[in-house]
Design an enzyme around this catalytic site. Sequence first.
Site, PDB file in Angstrom:
ATOM      1  N   ARG A  31      54.370 -27.970 -34.255  1.00  0.00           N
ATOM      2  CA  ARG A  31      54.138 -26.683 -34.910  1.00  0.00           C
ATOM      3  C   ARG A  31      53.351 -26.863 -36.208  1.00  0.00           C
ATOM      4  NH1 ARG A  31      56.344 -23.336 -31.744  1.00  0.00           N
ATOM      5  NH2 ARG A  31      58.313 -23.828 -30.738  1.00  0.00           N
ATOM      6  N   ASP A  32      52.412 -25.952 -36.424  1.00  0.00           N
ATOM      7  CA  ASP A  32      51.650 -25.942 -37.668  1.00  0.00           C
ATOM      8  C   ASP A  32      52.567 -25.502 -38.804  1.00  0.00           C
ATOM      9  OD1 ASP A  32      49.787 -24.873 -39.811  1.00  0.00           O
ATOM     10  OD2 ASP A  32      48.315 -25.530 -38.336  1.00  0.00           O
ATOM     11  N   ILE A  33      52.466 -26.152 -39.954  1.00  0.00           N
ATOM     12  CA  ILE A  33      53.342 -25.794 -41.083  1.00  0.00           C
ATOM     13  C   ILE A  33      52.875 -24.529 -41.799  1.00  0.00           C
ATOM     14  CG2 ILE A  33      54.179 -28.146 -41.449  1.00  0.00           C
ATOM     15  CD1 ILE A  33      52.265 -28.274 -43.885  1.00  0.00           C
ATOM     16  N   ASN A  88      38.401 -26.788 -34.877  1.00  0.00           N
ATOM     17  CA  ASN A  88      37.560 -26.612 -36.058  1.00  0.00           C
ATOM     18  C   ASN A  88      36.841 -27.935 -36.306  1.00  0.00           C
ATOM     19  OD1 ASN A  88      38.546 -23.989 -36.504  1.00  0.00           O
ATOM     20  ND2 ASN A  88      40.276 -24.779 -37.652  1.00  0.00           N
ATOM     21  N   VAL A  97      42.012 -31.524 -41.872  1.00  0.00           N
ATOM     22  CA  VAL A  97      42.502 -32.849 -41.518  1.00  0.00           C
ATOM     23  C   VAL A  97      41.496 -33.429 -40.530  1.00  0.00           C
ATOM     24  CG1 VAL A  97      44.379 -34.203 -40.505  1.00  0.00           C
ATOM     25  CG2 VAL A  97      44.906 -32.181 -41.886  1.00  0.00           C
ATOM     26  N   HIS A 101      42.072 -32.065 -33.668  1.00  0.00           N
ATOM     27  CA  HIS A 101      43.268 -31.369 -33.206  1.00  0.00           C
ATOM     28  C   HIS A 101      42.882 -29.989 -32.692  1.00  0.00           C
ATOM     29  CE1 HIS A 101      42.708 -30.600 -37.510  1.00  0.00           C
ATOM     30  NE2 HIS A 101      43.326 -29.435 -37.344  1.00  0.00           N
ATOM     31  N   HIS A 103      44.143 -26.162 -32.008  1.00  0.00           N
ATOM     32  CA  HIS A 103      45.119 -25.149 -32.408  1.00  0.00           C
ATOM     33  C   HIS A 103      45.405 -24.290 -31.181  1.00  0.00           C
ATOM     34  CE1 HIS A 103      44.476 -25.596 -36.850  1.00  0.00           C
ATOM     35  NE2 HIS A 103      43.334 -26.110 -36.411  1.00  0.00           N
TER      36      HIS A 103
END
Length: 118
Positions: A31-33, A88, A97, A101, A103
């Site tokens: 999970r994204d923070i 991205n 980052v 990755h 999303h």
Amino acid sequence: MSDAESLFERIIAREVPAEIVWESDTVLAFRDINPQAKTHVLVVPKKRFRNVAELAAEPELLADVITAAAKVAELEGITESGYRVVFNTELDAGQTVFHVHAHVLGGEQLGFFGRHSG
């Protein structure tokens, strides 16, 4: 290497806590923070590439990332309602980052994508 660049390696190594949603030998999903949708999960290959263009050099691993995104959507119950998979690439696109990755976003009606022209 900056802390931002090494963050995902540290999550993969379990040095930094994360809420893991799914994992395989090659990919980790967590999970994204700072979620941008009701469901916002990051899918990260365990082998580091700066961005999706670099990851394309290993099409099997890229396929693993996309397969994992679909699995996350299934586990999160958003397959039928729909979801978005976003990579991205570089600063202007919002990459913060520099370990590629995907999303996985969904669970609600998502807005327009990118700058609205009209």
